[in-house]
Design a protein around this motif. Structure first.
Motif, PDB file in Angstrom:
ATOM      1  N   ASP A 108      63.007  72.662  -7.767  1.00 57.83           N
ATOM      2  CA  ASP A 108      62.098  72.313  -6.680  1.00 57.83           C
ATOM      3  C   ASP A 108      62.841  72.272  -5.353  1.00 57.83           C
ATOM      4  O   ASP A 108      62.346  72.756  -4.336  1.00 57.83           O
ATOM      5  CB  ASP A 108      61.431  70.956  -6.925  1.00 57.83           C
ATOM      6  CG  ASP A 108      60.393  71.002  -8.047  1.00 57.83           C
ATOM      7  OD1 ASP A 108      59.956  72.113  -8.399  1.00 57.83           O
ATOM      8  OD2 ASP A 108      60.032  69.926  -8.547  1.00 57.83           O
ATOM      9  N   ARG A 109      64.019  71.678  -5.347  1.00 59.35           N
ATOM     10  CA  ARG A 109      64.805  71.577  -4.114  1.00 59.35           C
ATOM     11  C   ARG A 109      65.185  72.966  -3.614  1.00 59.35           C
ATOM     12  O   ARG A 109      65.093  73.259  -2.432  1.00 59.35           O
ATOM     13  CB  ARG A 109      66.057  70.717  -4.346  1.00 59.35           C
ATOM     14  CG  ARG A 109      66.956  70.594  -3.143  1.00 59.35           C
ATOM     15  CD  ARG A 109      66.314  69.891  -1.971  1.00 59.35           C
ATOM     16  NE  ARG A 109      66.300  68.481  -2.279  1.00 59.35           N
ATOM     17  CZ  ARG A 109      65.625  67.577  -1.608  1.00 59.35           C
ATOM     18  NH1 ARG A 109      64.914  67.921  -0.560  1.00 59.35           N
ATOM     19  NH2 ARG A 109      65.646  66.315  -1.968  1.00 59.35           N
ATOM     20  N   GLU A 110      65.603  73.825  -4.531  1.00 60.62           N
ATOM     21  CA  GLU A 110      65.956  75.191  -4.134  1.00 60.62           C
ATOM     22  C   GLU A 110      64.751  75.893  -3.520  1.00 60.62           C
ATOM     23  O   GLU A 110      64.868  76.575  -2.496  1.00 60.62           O
ATOM     24  CB  GLU A 110      66.470  75.979  -5.349  1.00 60.62           C
ATOM     25  CG  GLU A 110      66.920  77.376  -4.998  1.00 60.62           C
ATOM     26  CD  GLU A 110      67.525  78.105  -6.186  1.00 60.62           C
ATOM     27  OE1 GLU A 110      67.504  79.340  -6.160  1.00 60.62           O
ATOM     28  OE2 GLU A 110      68.024  77.452  -7.119  1.00 60.62           O
ATOM     29  N   GLN A 111      63.582  75.712  -4.119  1.00 57.37           N
ATOM     30  CA  GLN A 111      62.364  76.326  -3.583  1.00 57.37           C
ATOM     31  C   GLN A 111      62.008  75.758  -2.215  1.00 57.37           C
ATOM     32  O   GLN A 111      61.541  76.484  -1.332  1.00 57.37           O
ATOM     33  CB  GLN A 111      61.202  76.156  -4.569  1.00 57.37           C
ATOM     34  CG  GLN A 111      61.405  76.881  -5.890  1.00 57.37           C
ATOM     35  CD  GLN A 111      61.823  78.323  -5.712  1.00 57.37           C
ATOM     36  OE1 GLN A 111      61.206  79.094  -4.979  1.00 57.37           O
ATOM     37  NE2 GLN A 111      62.915  78.722  -6.370  1.00 57.37           N
ATOM     38  N   GLN A 112      62.235  74.461  -2.018  1.00 57.07           N
ATOM     39  CA  GLN A 112      61.996  73.852  -0.706  1.00 57.07           C
ATOM     40  C   GLN A 112      62.909  74.470   0.344  1.00 57.07           C
ATOM     41  O   GLN A 112      62.480  74.736   1.472  1.00 57.07           O
ATOM     42  CB  GLN A 112      62.253  72.342  -0.754  1.00 57.07           C
ATOM     43  CG  GLN A 112      61.210  71.541  -1.473  1.00 57.07           C
ATOM     44  CD  GLN A 112      61.624  70.065  -1.536  1.00 57.07           C
ATOM     45  OE1 GLN A 112      62.813  69.735  -1.614  1.00 57.07           O
ATOM     46  NE2 GLN A 112      60.633  69.181  -1.492  1.00 57.07           N
ATOM     47  N   LEU A 113      64.156  74.660  -0.014  1.00 58.24           N
ATOM     48  CA  LEU A 113      65.112  75.245   0.924  1.00 58.24           C
ATOM     49  C   LEU A 113      64.720  76.687   1.272  1.00 58.24           C
ATOM     50  O   LEU A 113      64.784  77.089   2.433  1.00 58.24           O
ATOM     51  CB  LEU A 113      66.523  75.190   0.337  1.00 58.24           C
ATOM     52  CG  LEU A 113      67.093  73.782   0.126  1.00 58.24           C
ATOM     53  CD1 LEU A 113      68.372  73.840  -0.702  1.00 58.24           C
ATOM     54  CD2 LEU A 113      67.321  73.073   1.449  1.00 58.24           C
ATOM     55  N   LEU A 114      64.325  77.434   0.267  1.00 62.77           N
ATOM     56  CA  LEU A 114      63.890  78.811   0.518  1.00 62.77           C
ATOM     57  C   LEU A 114      62.632  78.841   1.376  1.00 62.77           C
ATOM     58  O   LEU A 114      62.510  79.658   2.292  1.00 62.77           O
ATOM     59  CB  LEU A 114      63.666  79.557  -0.798  1.00 62.77           C
ATOM     60  CG  LEU A 114      64.924  79.923  -1.577  1.00 62.77           C
ATOM     61  CD1 LEU A 114      64.567  80.502  -2.935  1.00 62.77           C
ATOM     62  CD2 LEU A 114      65.790  80.886  -0.790  1.00 62.77           C
ATOM     63  N   ALA A 115      61.693  77.951   1.091  1.00 57.90           N
ATOM     64  CA  ALA A 115      60.458  77.896   1.885  1.00 57.90           C
ATOM     65  C   ALA A 115      60.764  77.534   3.337  1.00 57.90           C
ATOM     66  O   ALA A 115      60.172  78.104   4.267  1.00 57.90           O
ATOM     67  CB  ALA A 115      59.484  76.898   1.277  1.00 57.90           C
TER      68      ALA A 115
ATOM     69  N   ALA B 276      63.597  78.108   4.982  1.00 60.87           N
ATOM     70  CA  ALA B 276      64.235  79.267   5.601  1.00 60.87           C
ATOM     71  C   ALA B 276      63.204  80.341   5.916  1.00 60.87           C
ATOM     72  O   ALA B 276      63.225  80.949   6.992  1.00 60.87           O
ATOM     73  CB  ALA B 276      65.322  79.821   4.672  1.00 60.87           C
ATOM     74  N   GLU B 277      62.282  80.558   4.994  1.00 53.77           N
ATOM     75  CA  GLU B 277      61.233  81.555   5.213  1.00 53.77           C
ATOM     76  C   GLU B 277      60.384  81.180   6.421  1.00 53.77           C
ATOM     77  O   GLU B 277      60.059  82.040   7.250  1.00 53.77           O
ATOM     78  CB  GLU B 277      60.373  81.666   3.955  1.00 53.77           C
ATOM     79  CG  GLU B 277      59.351  82.757   4.025  1.00 53.77           C
ATOM     80  CD  GLU B 277      58.655  82.988   2.693  1.00 53.77           C
ATOM     81  OE1 GLU B 277      57.505  83.450   2.733  1.00 53.77           O
ATOM     82  OE2 GLU B 277      59.247  82.710   1.628  1.00 53.77           O
ATOM     83  N   ASP B 278      60.011  79.928   6.531  1.00 49.39           N
ATOM     84  CA  ASP B 278      59.229  79.480   7.687  1.00 49.39           C
ATOM     85  C   ASP B 278      59.984  79.720   8.986  1.00 49.39           C
ATOM     86  O   ASP B 278      59.412  80.180   9.976  1.00 49.39           O
ATOM     87  CB  ASP B 278      58.873  77.996   7.561  1.00 49.39           C
ATOM     88  CG  ASP B 278      57.828  77.719   6.491  1.00 49.39           C
ATOM     89  OD1 ASP B 278      57.156  78.674   6.037  1.00 49.39           O
ATOM     90  OD2 ASP B 278      57.696  76.538   6.100  1.00 49.39           O
TER      91      ASP B 278
ATOM     92  N   VAL C 241      67.913  74.909   8.484  1.00 47.67           N
ATOM     93  CA  VAL C 241      67.249  74.830   7.177  1.00 47.67           C
ATOM     94  C   VAL C 241      67.327  73.402   6.650  1.00 47.67           C
ATOM     95  O   VAL C 241      66.323  72.845   6.182  1.00 47.67           O
ATOM     96  CB  VAL C 241      67.872  75.830   6.170  1.00 47.67           C
ATOM     97  CG1 VAL C 241      67.241  75.670   4.789  1.00 47.67           C
ATOM     98  CG2 VAL C 241      67.732  77.264   6.673  1.00 47.67           C
ATOM     99  N   ALA C 242      68.502  72.796   6.746  1.00 48.88           N
ATOM    100  CA  ALA C 242      68.681  71.420   6.271  1.00 48.88           C
ATOM    101  C   ALA C 242      67.770  70.463   7.036  1.00 48.88           C
ATOM    102  O   ALA C 242      67.116  69.599   6.432  1.00 48.88           O
ATOM    103  CB  ALA C 242      70.139  70.994   6.416  1.00 48.88           C
TER     104      ALA C 242
END
Length: 194
Positions: free
Chosen positions: A6-13, A15-17, A32-33
């Motif tokens: 979930d955390r990895e997906q949050q980070l990717l989301a 960055a994508e935003d 990103v952080a």
């Protein structure tokens, strides 16, 4: 999915935003952080830098796109024109929903490419597969097939931009895409050999 996933997906989301908002790959781990509300050092648990984040986003989107367009091209009970029209409609829908993430990453790929070997291999494989299907169906040379794909890809890309800006509606975009892609395929299919 685990909490770590979930955390990895949050980070990717996040960055994508940031990429979508800035329309550039120029982002920092700090941005990103901050977007997720974690420390920069936590990002290094998941990614060793911005190129790794971009590479992960690219693979995610490439797989999503391939999952939409390849089944359309593999339909054997229709003409190539119908398959191509359906594949470009799927590409249009993908772009409307996901935005230009793949385009932004590919636009900067020739500079300091953030794409890893696996991403490059999968991208080239997808392009080859689509180009080979096009080449075979329309009796084109490999170069002609790539040119046709490059030219016609601009159709759903431009239409998706207009839909996302609310300048045209979804149905108009699909009707226009179908008409222009069909005309392009017909033009190449009817072209006399050199």
């Amino acid at each position: 999915m685990s909490a770590e996933g979930d955390r990895e997906q949050q980070l990717l989301a996040a960055a994508e935003d940031l990429i979508r908002e800035g329309r550039t790959l120029n982002l920092s781990l700090g941005e990103v952080a901050d977007r997720v509300g974690v420390s920069r050092s936590l990002l290094y648990v998941y990614f060793d830098g911005v190129p790794a984040i971009i590479d992960a986003l690219f693979l995610r989107h490439l797989n999503r796109l391939a999952g939409r367009i390849l089944p359309e091209l593999e339909t054997r009970d229709t003409t190539y024109r119908e398959c191509a029209s359906a594949a470009y409609a799927a590409y249009l829908d993908y772009l409307i929903e996901s935005g230009p993430i793949l385009q932004l990453i590919l636009r900067e790929r020739h500079q300091d490419s953030p794409l890893g070997p696996e991403s490059q291999r999968q991208f080239r494989g997808l392009l080859r597969r689509i180009a080979e299907e096009t080449r075979r169906a329309l009796s084109l040379t490999p170069r002609e097939a790539f040119v046709l794909l490059e030219l016609t890809a601009g159709i759903p890309e431009a239409l998706a931009r207009l839909v996302r800006k609310r300048e045209i509606d979804h149905d108009t975009a699909h009707a226009t895409c179908r008409r222009l892609v069909s005309a392009s395929v017909d033009g190449f299919a009817d072209a006399p050999p050199d």
